[in-house]
Design a protein around this motif. Structure first.
Motif, PDB file in Angstrom:
ATOM      1  N   ILE A 245      58.365  30.582  -6.971  1.00 19.73           N
ATOM      2  CA  ILE A 245      57.589  30.510  -8.213  1.00 19.73           C
ATOM      3  C   ILE A 245      58.348  31.172  -9.354  1.00 19.73           C
ATOM      4  O   ILE A 245      58.380  30.672 -10.479  1.00 19.73           O
ATOM      5  CB  ILE A 245      56.215  31.173  -8.010  1.00 19.73           C
ATOM      6  CG1 ILE A 245      55.377  30.349  -6.998  1.00 19.73           C
ATOM      7  CG2 ILE A 245      55.474  31.312  -9.329  1.00 19.73           C
ATOM      8  CD1 ILE A 245      54.071  30.995  -6.636  1.00 19.73           C
ATOM      9  N   ARG A 246      59.002  32.298  -9.084  1.00 17.90           N
ATOM     10  CA  ARG A 246      59.752  32.979 -10.140  1.00 17.90           C
ATOM     11  C   ARG A 246      60.918  32.130 -10.623  1.00 17.90           C
ATOM     12  O   ARG A 246      61.177  32.026 -11.827  1.00 17.90           O
ATOM     13  CB  ARG A 246      60.264  34.321  -9.620  1.00 17.90           C
ATOM     14  CG  ARG A 246      59.150  35.351  -9.415  1.00 17.90           C
ATOM     15  CD  ARG A 246      59.700  36.666  -8.926  1.00 17.90           C
ATOM     16  NE  ARG A 246      58.653  37.642  -8.714  1.00 17.90           N
ATOM     17  CZ  ARG A 246      58.874  38.875  -8.262  1.00 17.90           C
ATOM     18  NH1 ARG A 246      60.101  39.266  -7.978  1.00 17.90           N
ATOM     19  NH2 ARG A 246      57.864  39.705  -8.097  1.00 17.90           N
TER      20      ARG A 246
ATOM     21  N   SER B  71      61.200  28.881 -10.509  1.00 15.37           N
ATOM     22  CA  SER B  71      60.651  27.756 -11.270  1.00 15.37           C
ATOM     23  C   SER B  71      60.234  28.194 -12.669  1.00 15.37           C
ATOM     24  O   SER B  71      60.461  27.471 -13.648  1.00 15.37           O
ATOM     25  CB  SER B  71      59.446  27.163 -10.526  1.00 15.37           C
ATOM     26  OG  SER B  71      59.820  26.727  -9.241  1.00 15.37           O
ATOM     27  N   SER B  72      59.663  29.382 -12.776  1.00 19.77           N
ATOM     28  CA  SER B  72      59.243  29.878 -14.092  1.00 19.77           C
ATOM     29  C   SER B  72      60.440  30.115 -15.000  1.00 19.77           C
ATOM     30  O   SER B  72      60.411  29.790 -16.187  1.00 19.77           O
ATOM     31  CB  SER B  72      58.442  31.175 -13.928  1.00 19.77           C
ATOM     32  OG  SER B  72      57.301  30.952 -13.130  1.00 19.77           O
ATOM     33  N   ILE B  73      61.529  30.662 -14.435  1.00 21.03           N
ATOM     34  CA  ILE B  73      62.725  30.921 -15.244  1.00 21.03           C
ATOM     35  C   ILE B  73      63.326  29.611 -15.743  1.00 21.03           C
ATOM     36  O   ILE B  73      63.688  29.474 -16.919  1.00 21.03           O
ATOM     37  CB  ILE B  73      63.751  31.718 -14.414  1.00 21.03           C
ATOM     38  CG1 ILE B  73      63.230  33.133 -14.140  1.00 21.03           C
ATOM     39  CG2 ILE B  73      65.101  31.794 -15.142  1.00 21.03           C
ATOM     40  CD1 ILE B  73      64.072  33.932 -13.190  1.00 21.03           C
ATOM     41  N   ILE B  74      63.443  28.616 -14.858  1.00 15.08           N
ATOM     42  CA  ILE B  74      64.013  27.328 -15.254  1.00 15.08           C
ATOM     43  C   ILE B  74      63.145  26.672 -16.326  1.00 15.08           C
ATOM     44  O   ILE B  74      63.650  26.123 -17.313  1.00 15.08           O
ATOM     45  CB  ILE B  74      64.153  26.413 -14.022  1.00 15.08           C
ATOM     46  CG1 ILE B  74      65.177  27.003 -13.039  1.00 15.08           C
ATOM     47  CG2 ILE B  74      64.569  25.002 -14.437  1.00 15.08           C
ATOM     48  CD1 ILE B  74      65.295  26.254 -11.746  1.00 15.08           C
ATOM     49  N   THR B  75      61.837  26.729 -16.135  1.00 17.64           N
ATOM     50  CA  THR B  75      60.936  26.151 -17.134  1.00 17.64           C
ATOM     51  C   THR B  75      61.075  26.839 -18.484  1.00 17.64           C
ATOM     52  O   THR B  75      61.097  26.184 -19.535  1.00 17.64           O
ATOM     53  CB  THR B  75      59.479  26.258 -16.646  1.00 17.64           C
ATOM     54  OG1 THR B  75      59.360  25.619 -15.361  1.00 17.64           O
ATOM     55  CG2 THR B  75      58.533  25.586 -17.625  1.00 17.64           C
ATOM     56  N   GLY B  76      61.205  28.168 -18.468  1.00 18.23           N
ATOM     57  CA  GLY B  76      61.394  28.900 -19.719  1.00 18.23           C
ATOM     58  C   GLY B  76      62.680  28.522 -20.431  1.00 18.23           C
ATOM     59  O   GLY B  76      62.708  28.368 -21.662  1.00 18.23           O
TER      60      GLY B  76
ATOM     61  N   ASP C 132      54.154  30.104   9.243  1.00 20.31           N
ATOM     62  CA  ASP C 132      54.352  28.995   8.323  1.00 20.31           C
ATOM     63  C   ASP C 132      54.919  29.454   6.990  1.00 20.31           C
ATOM     64  O   ASP C 132      55.651  28.718   6.331  1.00 20.31           O
ATOM     65  CB  ASP C 132      53.014  28.262   8.091  1.00 20.31           C
ATOM     66  CG  ASP C 132      52.528  27.608   9.368  1.00 20.31           C
ATOM     67  OD1 ASP C 132      53.370  27.381  10.247  1.00 20.31           O
ATOM     68  OD2 ASP C 132      51.317  27.338   9.468  1.00 20.31           O
ATOM     69  N   ASN C 133      54.574  30.677   6.556  1.00 17.11           N
ATOM     70  CA  ASN C 133      55.022  31.166   5.251  1.00 17.11           C
ATOM     71  C   ASN C 133      56.292  31.992   5.369  1.00 17.11           C
ATOM     72  O   ASN C 133      56.429  33.048   4.780  1.00 17.11           O
ATOM     73  CB  ASN C 133      53.909  32.005   4.610  1.00 17.11           C
ATOM     74  CG  ASN C 133      52.672  31.184   4.331  1.00 17.11           C
ATOM     75  OD1 ASN C 133      52.767  29.986   4.120  1.00 17.11           O
ATOM     76  ND2 ASN C 133      51.522  31.815   4.340  1.00 17.11           N
ATOM     77  N   SER C 134      57.237  31.524   6.183  1.00 18.99           N
ATOM     78  CA  SER C 134      58.506  32.230   6.330  1.00 18.99           C
ATOM     79  C   SER C 134      59.303  32.190   5.034  1.00 18.99           C
ATOM     80  O   SER C 134      60.047  33.113   4.736  1.00 18.99           O
ATOM     81  CB  SER C 134      59.307  31.600   7.476  1.00 18.99           C
ATOM     82  OG  SER C 134      59.531  30.223   7.218  1.00 18.99           O
ATOM     83  N   PHE C 135      59.172  31.114   4.235  1.00 13.66           N
ATOM     84  CA  PHE C 135      59.887  31.037   2.952  1.00 13.66           C
ATOM     85  C   PHE C 135      59.098  31.809   1.898  1.00 13.66           C
ATOM     86  O   PHE C 135      57.905  31.613   1.749  1.00 13.66           O
ATOM     87  CB  PHE C 135      60.039  29.576   2.524  1.00 13.66           C
ATOM     88  CG  PHE C 135      60.792  29.413   1.236  1.00 13.66           C
ATOM     89  CD1 PHE C 135      62.171  29.478   1.220  1.00 13.66           C
ATOM     90  CD2 PHE C 135      60.119  29.217   0.036  1.00 13.66           C
ATOM     91  CE1 PHE C 135      62.872  29.323   0.043  1.00 13.66           C
ATOM     92  CE2 PHE C 135      60.811  29.067  -1.141  1.00 13.66           C
ATOM     93  CZ  PHE C 135      62.196  29.125  -1.126  1.00 13.66           C
ATOM     94  N   PRO C 136      59.752  32.709   1.184  1.00 11.92           N
ATOM     95  CA  PRO C 136      59.031  33.505   0.169  1.00 11.92           C
ATOM     96  C   PRO C 136      58.574  32.648  -0.989  1.00 11.92           C
ATOM     97  O   PRO C 136      59.351  32.281  -1.862  1.00 11.92           O
ATOM     98  CB  PRO C 136      60.073  34.537  -0.268  1.00 11.92           C
ATOM     99  CG  PRO C 136      61.388  33.914   0.057  1.00 11.92           C
ATOM    100  CD  PRO C 136      61.156  33.056   1.277  1.00 11.92           C
ATOM    101  N   ILE C 137      57.309  32.326  -1.014  1.00 13.16           N
ATOM    102  CA  ILE C 137      56.764  31.448  -2.052  1.00 13.16           C
ATOM    103  C   ILE C 137      56.825  32.119  -3.414  1.00 13.16           C
ATOM    104  O   ILE C 137      56.980  31.447  -4.442  1.00 13.16           O
ATOM    105  CB  ILE C 137      55.313  31.061  -1.688  1.00 13.16           C
ATOM    106  CG1 ILE C 137      54.805  29.951  -2.616  1.00 13.16           C
ATOM    107  CG2 ILE C 137      54.428  32.283  -1.721  1.00 13.16           C
ATOM    108  CD1 ILE C 137      55.546  28.659  -2.452  1.00 13.16           C
ATOM    109  N   GLU C 138      56.721  33.448  -3.466  1.00 13.37           N
ATOM    110  CA  GLU C 138      56.793  34.139  -4.758  1.00 13.37           C
ATOM    111  C   GLU C 138      58.171  33.971  -5.398  1.00 13.37           C
ATOM    112  O   GLU C 138      58.284  33.811  -6.612  1.00 13.37           O
ATOM    113  CB  GLU C 138      56.470  35.619  -4.570  1.00 13.37           C
ATOM    114  CG  GLU C 138      55.034  35.877  -4.131  1.00 13.37           C
ATOM    115  CD  GLU C 138      54.742  37.354  -3.994  1.00 13.37           C
ATOM    116  OE1 GLU C 138      55.690  38.155  -4.193  1.00 13.37           O
ATOM    117  OE2 GLU C 138      53.582  37.708  -3.693  1.00 13.37           O
ATOM    118  N   PHE C 139      59.217  34.013  -4.573  1.00 13.12           N
ATOM    119  CA  PHE C 139      60.574  33.818  -5.102  1.00 13.12           C
ATOM    120  C   PHE C 139      60.726  32.423  -5.695  1.00 13.12           C
ATOM    121  O   PHE C 139      61.319  32.246  -6.766  1.00 13.12           O
ATOM    122  CB  PHE C 139      61.585  34.038  -3.970  1.00 13.12           C
ATOM    123  CG  PHE C 139      62.998  33.788  -4.372  1.00 13.12           C
ATOM    124  CD1 PHE C 139      63.701  34.723  -5.127  1.00 13.12           C
ATOM    125  CD2 PHE C 139      63.647  32.615  -4.003  1.00 13.12           C
ATOM    126  CE1 PHE C 139      65.008  34.487  -5.509  1.00 13.12           C
ATOM    127  CE2 PHE C 139      64.950  32.380  -4.375  1.00 13.12           C
ATOM    128  CZ  PHE C 139      65.629  33.325  -5.132  1.00 13.12           C
TER     129      PHE C 139
END
Length: 205
Positions: A90-91, A93-98, A81-88
């Motif tokens: 999140i990173r 999303s964090s960059i766009i938010t910043g 189920d976790n074939s998509f790298p969730i950490e990528f």
């Protein structure tokens, strides 16, 4: 007295005879109560020492192959189920938010600080008009063209056609900035540019 049989073979042999009263007796009737209990105890021991192939033995060790590991199945499902790298994700999303936060802070700083303390007030900004050429008196009025076509020039001279900027038709109104001391040439504004026109073909309305 009716015949007594103790097994099915005897019943089959006597099955062809007509009008035979057959009574099937419990084979355990041959034992008395104590013998019967002893017989059942022996049978129970035989079953415990000789179990069937399908039933697991009590003394047989349990191997890993016979054990169902539910955690391994859950781990395999989670990996699938976790074939998509969730950490990528999140990173990113964090960059766009910043970036959005920095842009917002920059706008706030510009409005609250720069525009208030450093930017000049539009009312205080004074546009410096170009200086009038020598020998001209300021007028700041409006004149109208009386010729069918009047040439507007870069210099106050009609000796060369190279100085002609454009020609305006009769009836055109121009803003007169200044006029020469001899009254022959007018400095007029045309499309935001100062040009020269002959006063001979201009009149005040």
């Amino acid at each position: 007295m009716a015949d007594k049989i103790t097994n099915f073979e005897d019943y089959k042999k006597k099955g062809n005879e007509e009008d035979i009263d057959i009574q099937i007796e419990d084979p355990y009737n041959f034992f008395n109560e104590q013998e019967r209990e002893e017989y059942f105890r022996e049978r129970q021991k035989e079953i415990q020492h000789n179990p069937s192939d399908d039933e697991p033995r009590e003394d047989e060790p349990v191997t890993d192959e016979d054990t169902y590991d539910e955690d391994e199945e859950y781990e395999e499902e989670d990996t699938a189920d976790n074939s998509f790298p969730i950490e990528f994700f999140i990173r990113i999303s964090s960059i766009i938010t910043g970036i959005v936060i920095l842009a917002f802070l920059a706008i706030v700083v510009k409005v609250k600080v720069f525009d208030r303390y450093f930017a000049k007030d539009p009312d205080e900004i004074q546009t410096e008009a170009p200086a009038l050429p020598a020998g001209y008196a300021e007028k700041n009025d409006t004149v109208k063209v009386t010729a069918k076509s009047l040439n507007l020039r870069t210099v106050a001279s009609s000796e060369s056609d190279a100085t002609i900027v454009t020609a305006v038709p009769e009836g055109t109104e121009l803003k007169r900035i200044a006029v020469s001391e001899d009254g022959k040439w007018a400095l007029v504004e045309y499309n935001g540019t100062w040009v020269y026109a002959s006063m001979k073909y201009l009149t005040t309305p």
